[in-house]
Design an enzyme around this catalytic site. Structure first.
Site, PDB file in Angstrom:
ATOM      1  N   CYS A   2      60.354  74.827  31.056  1.00 34.28           N
ATOM      2  CA  CYS A   2      60.824  75.979  31.824  1.00 34.28           C
ATOM      3  C   CYS A   2      59.640  76.690  32.488  1.00 34.28           C
ATOM      4  O   CYS A   2      58.490  76.474  32.129  1.00 34.28           O
ATOM      5  CB  CYS A   2      61.600  76.969  30.982  1.00 34.28           C
ATOM      6  N   ARG A  27      56.016  71.572  34.862  1.00 36.87           N
ATOM      7  CA  ARG A  27      56.409  71.846  33.477  1.00 36.87           C
ATOM      8  C   ARG A  27      57.673  71.085  33.078  1.00 36.87           C
ATOM      9  O   ARG A  27      58.004  71.010  31.901  1.00 36.87           O
ATOM     10  CB  ARG A  27      56.625  73.355  33.283  1.00 36.87           C
ATOM     11  N   TRP A  74      64.651  73.970  31.892  1.00 35.91           N
ATOM     12  CA  TRP A  74      64.764  72.701  31.167  1.00 35.91           C
ATOM     13  C   TRP A  74      65.828  72.928  30.108  1.00 35.91           C
ATOM     14  O   TRP A  74      65.668  73.750  29.217  1.00 35.91           O
ATOM     15  CB  TRP A  74      63.428  72.340  30.539  1.00 35.91           C
ATOM     16  N   ASN A  98      62.328  81.684  28.900  1.00 34.85           N
ATOM     17  CA  ASN A  98      61.847  80.437  28.309  1.00 34.85           C
ATOM     18  C   ASN A  98      61.982  80.561  26.800  1.00 34.85           C
ATOM     19  O   ASN A  98      61.655  81.614  26.241  1.00 34.85           O
ATOM     20  CB  ASN A  98      60.376  80.181  28.632  1.00 34.85           C
ATOM     21  N   GLY A  99      62.404  79.489  26.128  1.00 33.09           N
ATOM     22  CA  GLY A  99      62.510  79.522  24.684  1.00 33.09           C
ATOM     23  C   GLY A  99      63.939  79.361  24.215  1.00 33.09           C
ATOM     24  O   GLY A  99      64.809  78.880  24.948  1.00 33.09           O
ATOM     25  N   GLU A 479      49.489  54.523  22.927  1.00 28.64           N
ATOM     26  CA  GLU A 479      49.436  55.449  24.070  1.00 28.64           C
ATOM     27  C   GLU A 479      49.822  54.742  25.359  1.00 28.64           C
ATOM     28  O   GLU A 479      50.536  55.302  26.207  1.00 28.64           O
ATOM     29  CB  GLU A 479      48.036  56.053  24.173  1.00 28.64           C
ATOM     30  N   LYS A 483      52.895  55.844  27.786  1.00 29.10           N
ATOM     31  CA  LYS A 483      52.762  56.125  29.218  1.00 29.10           C
ATOM     32  C   LYS A 483      53.795  55.340  30.026  1.00 29.10           C
ATOM     33  O   LYS A 483      54.409  55.857  30.941  1.00 29.10           O
ATOM     34  CB  LYS A 483      51.351  55.765  29.704  1.00 29.10           C
ATOM     35  N   GLU A 486      57.254  56.803  29.454  1.00 33.38           N
ATOM     36  CA  GLU A 486      57.408  58.144  30.032  1.00 33.38           C
ATOM     37  C   GLU A 486      57.731  58.104  31.515  1.00 33.38           C
ATOM     38  O   GLU A 486      58.598  58.851  31.983  1.00 33.38           O
ATOM     39  CB  GLU A 486      56.110  58.949  29.842  1.00 33.38           C
ATOM     40  N   HIS A 502      54.557  40.290  11.553  1.00 37.87           N
ATOM     41  CA  HIS A 502      55.424  40.875  10.528  1.00 37.87           C
ATOM     42  C   HIS A 502      56.690  41.461  11.146  1.00 37.87           C
ATOM     43  O   HIS A 502      57.280  42.396  10.597  1.00 37.87           O
ATOM     44  CB  HIS A 502      54.670  41.940   9.738  1.00 37.87           C
ATOM     45  N   LYS A 602      56.278  69.408  30.519  1.00 34.75           N
ATOM     46  CA  LYS A 602      54.828  69.349  30.359  1.00 34.75           C
ATOM     47  C   LYS A 602      54.385  70.022  29.072  1.00 34.75           C
ATOM     48  O   LYS A 602      53.573  69.495  28.323  1.00 34.75           O
ATOM     49  CB  LYS A 602      54.148  70.012  31.562  1.00 34.75           C
TER      50      LYS A 602
END
Length: 607
Positions: A2, A27, A74, A98-99, A479, A483, A486, A502, A602
């Site tokens: 947000c 964000r 968001w 926001n929140g 990572e 990426k 994402e 395994h 973000k």
């Protein structure tokens, strides 16, 4: 997550609000809206989807006013649609938030019984009606807000305007960040300094529990208990130019290419070039006394910590525990009094990480942090904040923040190893020399951009991709997979190469690219064996190694990228740049929204 922008201006503020929202797109969001005061009345426009949809609405139905608030949302409570988009408003008050308001359902039930009619499924609307209810009871706007804040449970950053009040805006924060900006006869509110960069460089960061009354002459700040306080005004490091794309197609690509520079800037804060040693800021404890270190982070920062676990345990010979912030508190892990805990967060506002920090502090831990924003809550609540100098990172998928975190963690590993007497000055100098070379070697990695772009054409055809690595490059495999997931939406997993047989080896076939990360270190032959197992089962291997490794095994792979030959200690930093570029070009080929991938934010400022 947000974004908030608020302006008390001299003239029409709509364009300034929209420009602020553009800067907040990084964000992550799924709807946007603005509200202004025009002749005392609250007017607003909202739209689902990208900001361009709101801009189209404003072109058809313009808003005017010298006071206004804007928001990129968001979704948490309620699906992404126009009705749930912010600002939420009654005839008397408009709010952006926001929140999460945890007790919104109880407030909604109470207010509905009083005759208030709710038009959305959001938690935020309860705040709007609660303030309106106190206004209806005859309280002034400031007293109505002050009373409302005592009723709210959860995390929030709020910007509030009132019908008929052209010289008043109220902001409040608990858990979520909020900044006050100072102009010439104008005042501003923003989620961060980036949102205000086009308006001012003079910024005040509210502390947790603060609420602020803004008018054109300035701001009054109060604590949660109602005590008037003064917070310092700082010159923001962010400029309007810094948060532009600088001619690159995407922010992510620009930020990948900035890595040689920002890695160098970050190193300069820790490396003494004269004698090839690492210097740390004053710490509240002696590094030589550390017997155990707990590293806490989320997402990409978690993989930086996983890499550091190898470094610190090898160089300092102390046990290191790495935990995801969202699990750490609830695991109720035993912490030794006087122990050290390190928290890593690009924004310094990550809700899970901040909550974990506060838990560790309550357990008597020394608190260190690695952040990119020195004024952030995590930095302020730490005993010592170790700073990265990545500059503003706008792309949602972290790149330069990650590599600068690795640089700081590598420096810390050397410092602890030296303090514990596990490495001597000669070895410290060797490791520092390797670190000092990283910016130049990072620039060499960028020279492989065209080759990685070609390889991305094959990766983009896949439904599944595997990444394999050993030792300190195992977290880089994870990572790299993150990426790719994402930004390209391709399913990818990172595995320790030795674990492939395994279970994951069952996934190997000609349609599953396998990206092997294998610098020529002590584990190279082991990784090579795992790679040959993949090839024997028809797997298509993209082999990332150095010149020596490529000479040994490059002919076996479907494609090989020969990165610079460096000390294995710093190899993870360079290989992370290569996997970033591969993910970036794959996403571009797939046609996804590289800088603002779906469903992602973000900075995650709610649990």
């Amino acid at each position: 997550m947000c974004g908030i922008i608020g302006i008390i201006g001299k003239a029409d503020v709509t364009q300034g609000l929209v420009e602020g929202l553009k800067r907040l797109e990084y964000r992550g969001y799924d709807s946007a809206g603005v509200a202004t005061l025009s002749d005392g009345a609250i007017c607003r426009q909202r739209a689902q989807g990208k900001l361009k949809n709101l801009i189209s609405v404003l072109e058809t139905s313009p808003l005017q006013g010298d006071v206004g608030i804007g928001h990129t949302r968001w979704a948490t409570h309620g699906v992404p649609n126009e009705a749930n988009a912010h600002p939420h408003a009654t005839k008397r008050v408009a709010v952006v938030h926001n929140g999460i308001i945890e007790n919104f359902q109880d407030l909604k039930t109470e207010l509905t019984a009083k005759g208030h009619v709710f038009a959305s499924d959001t938690d935020t609307e309860a705040v709007v009606h609660l303030i309106t209810s106190y206004l209806d009871d005859g309280l002034s706007p400031t007293k109505a807000v002050a009373k409302s804040l005592t009723r709210l449970e959860g995390a929030f950053a709020l910007a509030i305007v009132f019908a008929g009040e052209h010289d008043l805006m109220i902001g409040a924060r608990r858990g979520s960040p909020l900044a006050v900006g100072f102009g010439d006869g104008e005042m501003y509110l923003g989620s961060d300094a980036i949102a205000l960069a086009h308006l001012t460089s003079r910024v005040m960061y509210l502390e947790d529990g603060d609420w602020a009354i803004l008018n054109r002459d300035g701001v009054e700040v109060f604590t949660e208990a109602g005590k008037a306080v003064t917070r310092p005004i700082k010159e923001s490091e962010f400029s309007a130019e810094q948060v532009g794309k600088g001619g690159y197609a995407h922010f992510m690509l620009k930020e990948i290419y900035e890595q040689p520079q920002v890695i160098g800037s970050t190193l300069s804060g820790f490396v003494n070039l004269a004698d090839r040693t690492i210097t740390m800021p004053d710490l509240p404890f002696d590094l030589s006394t550390v017997t155990r270190l707990t590293l806490i982070a989320c997402g990409t920062s978690y993989y930086a910590c996983q890499t550091a676990k190898y470094w610190i345990e090898q160089l300092a010979r102390i046990p290191v525990e790495v935990d995801t912030a969202s699990e750490f508190r609830y695991r109720n892990a035993p912490l030794q009094p006087g122990g050290a805990a390190l928290f890593v967060s690009q924004s310094g506002e990550t809700a899970d990480t901040l909550a974990a920090l506060r838990h560790a502090k309550s357990e008597g831990q020394h608190i260190l942090s690695i952040v990119n924003v020195p004024e952030s809550t995590i930095a302020r609540e730490s005993d010592v904040a170790l700073l990265t100098y990545a500059g503003p990172e706008v792309g949602v998928a972290s790149t330069k923040a990650f590599t600068t975190q690795l640089v700081v963690l590598a420096s810390l590993a050397i410092a602890i190893g030296r303090a514990k007497g596990e490495i001597d000055h000669a070895r410290e100098a060797e490791l520092v020399e390797a670190l000092v070379e990283v910016p130049a070697r990072a620039a060499e990695v960028l020279n492989h951009d065209d080759n990685l772009k070609e390889l991305a054409k094959e990766v983009a055809k896949a439904r599944d991709v595997l990444y394999l690595g050993r030792g300190s490059c195992y977290p880089i495999a994870m990572e790299g997979a993150l990426k790719l997931k994402e930004i390209s939406y391709i399913h990818a997993e990172g595995y320790a190469a030795g674990e492939m047989k395994h279970g994951p080896i069952a996934l190997i076939d000609k349609d599953v690219p396998v990206i092997v990360i294998a610098p020529s270190d002590d584990l190279f032959e082991k990784t090579a064996s795992n790679m040959q197992e993949v090839i024997a089962r028809g797997g298509r291997v993209i082999f990332m190694s150095d010149e020596a490794g490529a000479k040994k095994l490059g002919d076996l792979a479907a494609a090989t990228i020969a990165l610079p030959q460096v000390d294995p200690f710093v190899a993870p930093i360079l290989y992370s740049i290569a996997v970033q570029l591969l993910a970036y070009h794959t996403a571009v080929i797939k046609g996804t929204d590289v800088d603002q991938p779906r469903n992602l934010a973000k900075s995650v400022t709610v649990e």
